[in-house]
Design a protein around this motif. Structure first.
Motif, PDB file in Angstrom:
ATOM      1  N   PHE A  43       0.035   4.344  -5.955  1.00 10.38           N
ATOM      2  CA  PHE A  43       0.044   5.481  -5.020  1.00 10.38           C
ATOM      3  C   PHE A  43      -1.369   6.026  -4.815  1.00 10.38           C
ATOM      4  CE2 PHE A  43       0.037  10.138  -4.624  1.00 10.38           C
ATOM      5  CZ  PHE A  43       0.634  10.257  -3.379  1.00 10.38           C
ATOM      6  N   ILE A  44      -2.098   6.230  -5.904  1.00 13.73           N
ATOM      7  CA  ILE A  44      -3.462   6.763  -5.809  1.00 13.73           C
ATOM      8  C   ILE A  44      -4.358   5.816  -5.025  1.00 13.73           C
ATOM      9  CG2 ILE A  44      -5.496   7.427  -7.146  1.00 13.73           C
ATOM     10  CD1 ILE A  44      -3.569   8.264  -9.395  1.00 13.73           C
ATOM     11  N   ALA A  45      -4.255   4.514  -5.339  1.00  5.50           N
ATOM     12  CA  ALA A  45      -5.125   3.526  -4.696  1.00  5.50           C
ATOM     13  C   ALA A  45      -4.837   3.418  -3.205  1.00  5.50           C
ATOM     14  CB  ALA A  45      -4.939   2.161  -5.374  1.00  5.50           C
ATOM     15  N   SER A  46      -3.569   3.289  -2.853  1.00  8.65           N
ATOM     16  CA  SER A  46      -3.218   3.115  -1.434  1.00  8.65           C
ATOM     17  C   SER A  46      -3.480   4.386  -0.638  1.00  8.65           C
ATOM     18  CB  SER A  46      -1.742   2.709  -1.312  1.00  8.65           C
ATOM     19  OG  SER A  46      -0.901   3.690  -1.904  1.00  8.65           O
ATOM     20  N   ALA A  47      -3.235   5.543  -1.238  1.00  5.61           N
ATOM     21  CA  ALA A  47      -3.499   6.807  -0.532  1.00  5.61           C
ATOM     22  C   ALA A  47      -4.987   6.946  -0.229  1.00  5.61           C
ATOM     23  CB  ALA A  47      -3.008   7.983  -1.364  1.00  5.61           C
ATOM     24  N   TYR A  48      -5.831   6.610  -1.198  1.00  6.13           N
ATOM     25  CA  TYR A  48      -7.272   6.696  -0.953  1.00  6.13           C
ATOM     26  C   TYR A  48      -7.709   5.682   0.093  1.00  6.13           C
ATOM     27  CZ  TYR A  48     -12.272   6.277  -1.531  1.00  6.13           C
ATOM     28  OH  TYR A  48     -13.621   6.199  -1.284  1.00  6.13           O
ATOM     29  N   ALA A  49      -7.156   4.461   0.005  1.00  5.58           N
ATOM     30  CA  ALA A  49      -7.526   3.424   0.973  1.00  5.58           C
ATOM     31  C   ALA A  49      -7.157   3.845   2.398  1.00  5.58           C
ATOM     32  CB  ALA A  49      -6.828   2.101   0.616  1.00  5.58           C
ATOM     33  N   LEU A  50      -5.984   4.422   2.564  1.00  2.00           N
ATOM     34  CA  LEU A  50      -5.552   4.857   3.899  1.00  2.00           C
ATOM     35  C   LEU A  50      -6.309   6.099   4.345  1.00  2.00           C
ATOM     36  CD1 LEU A  50      -3.441   3.609   5.813  1.00  2.00           C
ATOM     37  CD2 LEU A  50      -3.443   2.688   3.504  1.00  2.00           C
ATOM     38  N   LEU A  62       1.750   9.779   2.867  1.00  2.00           N
ATOM     39  CA  LEU A  62       3.038   9.179   3.234  1.00  2.00           C
ATOM     40  C   LEU A  62       3.027   7.682   2.968  1.00  2.00           C
ATOM     41  CD1 LEU A  62       5.850   9.470   4.499  1.00  2.00           C
ATOM     42  CD2 LEU A  62       4.790   9.169   6.742  1.00  2.00           C
ATOM     43  N   PHE A  63       1.988   6.998   3.440  1.00  2.00           N
ATOM     44  CA  PHE A  63       1.915   5.555   3.218  1.00  2.00           C
ATOM     45  C   PHE A  63       1.760   5.248   1.726  1.00  2.00           C
ATOM     46  CE2 PHE A  63      -0.236   1.512   2.774  1.00  2.00           C
ATOM     47  CZ  PHE A  63       0.509   0.696   3.613  1.00  2.00           C
ATOM     48  N   GLY A  64       0.976   6.082   1.018  1.00  2.00           N
ATOM     49  CA  GLY A  64       0.811   5.869  -0.409  1.00  2.00           C
ATOM     50  C   GLY A  64       2.126   5.955  -1.160  1.00  2.00           C
ATOM     51  N   LEU A  65       2.988   6.900  -0.742  1.00  2.00           N
ATOM     52  CA  LEU A  65       4.305   7.037  -1.374  1.00  2.00           C
ATOM     53  C   LEU A  65       5.162   5.803  -1.110  1.00  2.00           C
ATOM     54  CD1 LEU A  65       6.356   8.790  -2.902  1.00  2.00           C
ATOM     55  CD2 LEU A  65       7.019   9.792  -0.698  1.00  2.00           C
ATOM     56  N   VAL A  66       5.168   5.336   0.136  1.00  2.00           N
ATOM     57  CA  VAL A  66       5.951   4.139   0.489  1.00  2.00           C
ATOM     58  C   VAL A  66       5.446   2.930  -0.286  1.00  2.00           C
ATOM     59  CG1 VAL A  66       6.558   2.561   2.372  1.00  2.00           C
ATOM     60  CG2 VAL A  66       6.535   5.022   2.778  1.00  2.00           C
ATOM     61  N   TRP A  67       4.106   2.777  -0.348  1.00  2.00           N
ATOM     62  CA  TRP A  67       3.521   1.633  -1.056  1.00  2.00           C
ATOM     63  C   TRP A  67       3.836   1.689  -2.552  1.00  2.00           C
ATOM     64  CZ3 TRP A  67       1.900  -3.040  -0.385  1.00  2.00           C
ATOM     65  CH2 TRP A  67       1.080  -3.643  -1.311  1.00  2.00           C
ATOM     66  N   SER A  68       3.748   2.865  -3.144  1.00  2.00           N
ATOM     67  CA  SER A  68       4.025   2.989  -4.580  1.00  2.00           C
ATOM     68  C   SER A  68       5.492   2.673  -4.881  1.00  2.00           C
ATOM     69  CB  SER A  68       3.674   4.395  -5.073  1.00  2.00           C
ATOM     70  OG  SER A  68       4.496   5.371  -4.444  1.00  2.00           O
ATOM     71  N   LEU A  69       6.399   3.090  -3.997  1.00  2.00           N
ATOM     72  CA  LEU A  69       7.819   2.756  -4.185  1.00  2.00           C
ATOM     73  C   LEU A  69       8.049   1.254  -4.070  1.00  2.00           C
ATOM     74  CD1 LEU A  69       9.536   5.656  -2.182  1.00  2.00           C
ATOM     75  CD2 LEU A  69       9.451   5.367  -4.664  1.00  2.00           C
ATOM     76  N   LEU A  70       7.314   0.618  -3.158  1.00  2.00           N
ATOM     77  CA  LEU A  70       7.432  -0.834  -3.014  1.00  2.00           C
ATOM     78  C   LEU A  70       6.955  -1.539  -4.279  1.00  2.00           C
ATOM     79  CD1 LEU A  70       7.911  -3.366  -1.269  1.00  2.00           C
ATOM     80  CD2 LEU A  70       5.580  -3.116  -0.416  1.00  2.00           C
ATOM     81  N   ILE A  71       5.794  -1.120  -4.799  1.00  2.00           N
ATOM     82  CA  ILE A  71       5.258  -1.728  -6.019  1.00  2.00           C
ATOM     83  C   ILE A  71       6.199  -1.464  -7.199  1.00  2.00           C
ATOM     84  CG2 ILE A  71       3.352  -1.688  -7.648  1.00  2.00           C
ATOM     85  CD1 ILE A  71       2.721  -3.036  -4.987  1.00  2.00           C
ATOM     86  N   PHE A  72       6.726  -0.243  -7.264  1.00  2.00           N
ATOM     87  CA  PHE A  72       7.668   0.105  -8.339  1.00  2.00           C
ATOM     88  C   PHE A  72       8.891  -0.804  -8.291  1.00  2.00           C
ATOM     89  CE2 PHE A  72      11.494   2.472  -9.548  1.00  2.00           C
ATOM     90  CZ  PHE A  72      11.207   2.763 -10.873  1.00  2.00           C
ATOM     91  N   ASN A  73       9.423  -0.999  -7.099  1.00  2.00           N
ATOM     92  CA  ASN A  73      10.611  -1.845  -6.955  1.00  2.00           C
ATOM     93  C   ASN A  73      10.305  -3.292  -7.327  1.00  2.00           C
ATOM     94  OD1 ASN A  73      13.423  -2.217  -5.938  1.00  2.00           O
ATOM     95  ND2 ASN A  73      12.390  -3.521  -4.457  1.00  2.00           N
ATOM     96  N   LEU A  74       9.129  -3.795  -6.912  1.00  2.00           N
ATOM     97  CA  LEU A  74       8.754  -5.171  -7.241  1.00  2.00           C
ATOM     98  C   LEU A  74       8.584  -5.346  -8.749  1.00  2.00           C
ATOM     99  CD1 LEU A  74       6.184  -6.106  -4.439  1.00  2.00           C
ATOM    100  CD2 LEU A  74       8.371  -7.210  -4.889  1.00  2.00           C
ATOM    101  N   PRO A 112      -8.992  -0.565  -3.903  1.00  2.00           N
ATOM    102  CA  PRO A 112      -9.315   0.797  -3.413  1.00  2.00           C
ATOM    103  C   PRO A 112      -9.873   1.706  -4.508  1.00  2.00           C
ATOM    104  CG  PRO A 112      -7.168   0.105  -2.603  1.00  2.00           C
ATOM    105  CD  PRO A 112      -7.584  -0.888  -3.642  1.00  2.00           C
ATOM    106  N   LEU A 113      -9.368   1.571  -5.736  1.00  2.00           N
ATOM    107  CA  LEU A 113      -9.878   2.415  -6.823  1.00  2.00           C
ATOM    108  C   LEU A 113     -11.305   2.018  -7.203  1.00  2.00           C
ATOM    109  CD1 LEU A 113      -6.760   2.818  -9.114  1.00  2.00           C
ATOM    110  CD2 LEU A 113      -7.770   4.491  -7.587  1.00  2.00           C
ATOM    111  N   GLU A 114     -11.622   0.750  -7.120  1.00  2.00           N
ATOM    112  CA  GLU A 114     -13.007   0.324  -7.335  1.00  2.00           C
ATOM    113  C   GLU A 114     -13.917   0.968  -6.299  1.00  2.00           C
ATOM    114  OE1 GLU A 114     -13.379  -3.928  -7.438  1.00  2.00           O
ATOM    115  OE2 GLU A 114     -11.564  -4.128  -8.631  1.00  2.00           O
ATOM    116  N   ILE A 115     -13.437   1.019  -5.054  1.00  2.00           N
ATOM    117  CA  ILE A 115     -14.227   1.643  -3.979  1.00  2.00           C
ATOM    118  C   ILE A 115     -14.482   3.109  -4.296  1.00  2.00           C
ATOM    119  CG2 ILE A 115     -14.169   2.306  -1.535  1.00  2.00           C
ATOM    120  CD1 ILE A 115     -12.617  -0.278  -1.009  1.00  2.00           C
TER     121      ILE A 115
END
Length: 366
Positions: A43-50, A62-74, A112-115
Motif C-alpha cells: 500500500f505504501i509503495a503503490s500509493a507513493y508511486a501513484l 485509492l489505487f494503493g488500497l486496491v493494490w494492497s488488497l490484490l497483493i494481500f489476496n495473492l 517505489p520505496l527505493e525511489i
C-alpha cells in the motif's frame, strides 16, 4: 482478536486450527502477520508511486488500497495452497511457481520505496538531467531560428556596407575637388577652373546618391532589425513554453531511470529485503516439518478423496448392473409368444397403411 485476524490472513482453516496446539497456532499467526505487513508495504509503495504520477493524494490512496488488497489476496492464496508433502522435492516443485510470483511481487513493491528512500539523490540526478535538457532545448530552438536570424544579419551588414562604401566614395571625391582647388593634385592649377567644377559636380551627385542610399538602407535596416527582434522574442517565447515540460520531468519513469544511474548495491539490498519478506511465509512452510494442522488437513482431504472414489466406483457398478438387468428383461420379453403375435399384427397394419398412402400419392401425380 489480533490473533484471529492474523490466522485469517494466513489462509488456514480456522475451525481446524482451533483444535491444534498453541505452538501450531502461533506458527500460522506469524505467517498471517507476514502476509498482512507485506500488504501494508505494498500500500505504501503503490500509493507513493501513484502520487508521483497524479500529484494528488486521493487517487494515490485509492489505487494503493486496491493494490494492497490484490497483493494481500495473492499472498494469502500462495500460502494457503502450499501443502506439506512426504517428499521435499515435490514440495519444491509445488512452490516454485509461487516463489517466482513472490519474486515479481517483491520487485514491484520495492521499487517505489527505493525511489522514496533515495529521493534526495534522485533529485540531484534529475536536476543535472533537467539542466542538460534545458541547454539542449535552447540550442535546438536557436538552430530552428538561426537561418532567419543569420539571413537578417547578412542583409543588415550588406546594407551598412553599401552605405559605408558610398561614404568612402563621397569622401574621396571631396578630397579630389579640394586638392584640385588648392592645386596640390590633378591639374595642379590653383583656383576653380573647369576641372574643379567637373569634380565638384561628381561629388555633389555622389553625395545625393549617398543620401538616397542612406535613407533607403536605413529604412530597410530598421525593418530587418525589427524582424530580428521579433524572431528573438519568438525564440525566447518558444524556450519559455518548453521549459515547463522540462521542469515537469520528474515522473515515475524518470525517477526509475535516475535510480538506475545511482550505485546499484544499496538498491539491490533493499530489493533483497522485500524479497525475503515476500517469500518468508513460503520458505517457512517449506522448511517447517509437518505439524498437527497439516496431519488433520491431510486426514480430511484423504477421507474426502476416499469417499468420492467409493461413490464413483459404486455408481459405475450400479450402471453395469442396471444394464445387465435390462438386457435380461428384454431378452425374456423377446421370447414371449403373445407379445410377438401382437407386435406382428401391428406391423402388418402399419405396412398396409403405408402402402395405401403411397398409392394415393401416385394417383394424385398422374
Amino acid at each position: 482478536m489480533l490473533k484471529q485476524f492474523f490466522i485469517l490472513c494466513s489462509g488456514a482453516d480456522k475451525n481446524l486450527l482451533e483444535g491444534c496446539s498453541d505452538g501450531e497456532q502461533t506458527k500460522f499467526v506469524g505467517i498471517g502477520a507476514t502476509v498482512f505487513f507485506t500488504a501494508v508495504m505494498a500500500f505504501i509503495a503503490s500509493a507513493y508511486a501513484l502520487f508521483t504520477v497524479f500529484d494528488s493524494v486521493y487517487p494515490a490512496m485509492l489505487f494503493g488500497l486496491v493494490w494492497s488488497l490484490l497483493i494481500f489476496n495473492l499472498d494469502r492464496f500462495i500460502v494457503s495452497t502450499i501443502r506439506k508433502r512426504d517428499s521435499f522435492s515435490s514440495e519444491i516443485m509445488q512452490a516454485t511457481p509461487r516463489i517466482i510470483l513472490a519474486i515479481i511481487i517483491a520487485i514491484v513493491i520495492s521499487k517505489p520505496l527505493e525511489i522514496k528512500i533515495f529521493e534526495k539523490e534522485i533529485n540531484t540526478v534529475l536536476l543535472k538531467e533537467k539542466n542538460a535538457m534545458a541547454l539542449n532545448n535552447k540550442k535546438e530552438v536557436a538552430n530552428y531560428f538561426k537561418s532567419d536570424l543569420d539571413k537578417n544579419k547578412t542583409e543588415i551588414a550588406s546594407l551598412k556596407a553599401e552605405i559605408t562604401n558610398k561614404e568612402k566614395e563621397v569622401n574621396t571625391l571631396y578630397e579630389t575637388y579640394i586638392k584640385e582647388a588648392e592645386g596640390t593634385a590633378g591639374t595642379k592649377k590653383l583656383g576653380k577652373g573647369p576641372v574643379f567644377k567637373e569634380k565638384i559636380a561628381k561629388h555633389n551627385l555622389s553625395s545625393k546618391e549617398l543620401d538616397t542610399i542612406r535613407k533607403n538602407n536605413l529604412a530597410k535596416i530598421a525593418v530587418l532589425e525589427k524582424t530580428s527582434k521579433t524572431l528573438k522574442n519568438d525564440l525566447d517565447k518558444k524556450v519559455n513554453e518548453t521549459q515547463p515540460i522540462i521542469d515537469g520531468f520528474d515522473g515515475l519513469m524518470a525517477r526509475i531511470n535516475a535510480l538506475n544511474k545511482l550505485p546499484w548495491l544499496p538498491s539491490f539490498f533493499i530489493m533483497l529485503l522485500f524479497l525475503a519478506i515476500e517469500t518468508s511465509p513460503i520458505i517457512a512452510k517449506l522448511l517447517s516439518p509437518k505439524g498437527e494442522y497439516d496431519f488433520k488437513l491431510e486426514d480430511i482431504e484423504t477421507a474426502l478423496k476416499a469417499t468420492i472414489e467409493q461413490d464413483k466406483y459404486q455408481r459405475t457398478l450400479l450402471i453395469k448392473t442396471s444394464a445387465m438387468m435390462h438386457d435380461k428383461v428384454y431378452a425374456d420379453i423377446a421370447e414371449d409368444k403373445q407379445l410377438y403375435d401382437l407386435q406382428r399384427k401391428n406391423t402388418v397394419e402399419l405396412l398396409e397403411q403405408q402402402s395405401n398412402n403411397f398409392v394415393e400419392k401416385q394417383l394424385k401425380t398422374l
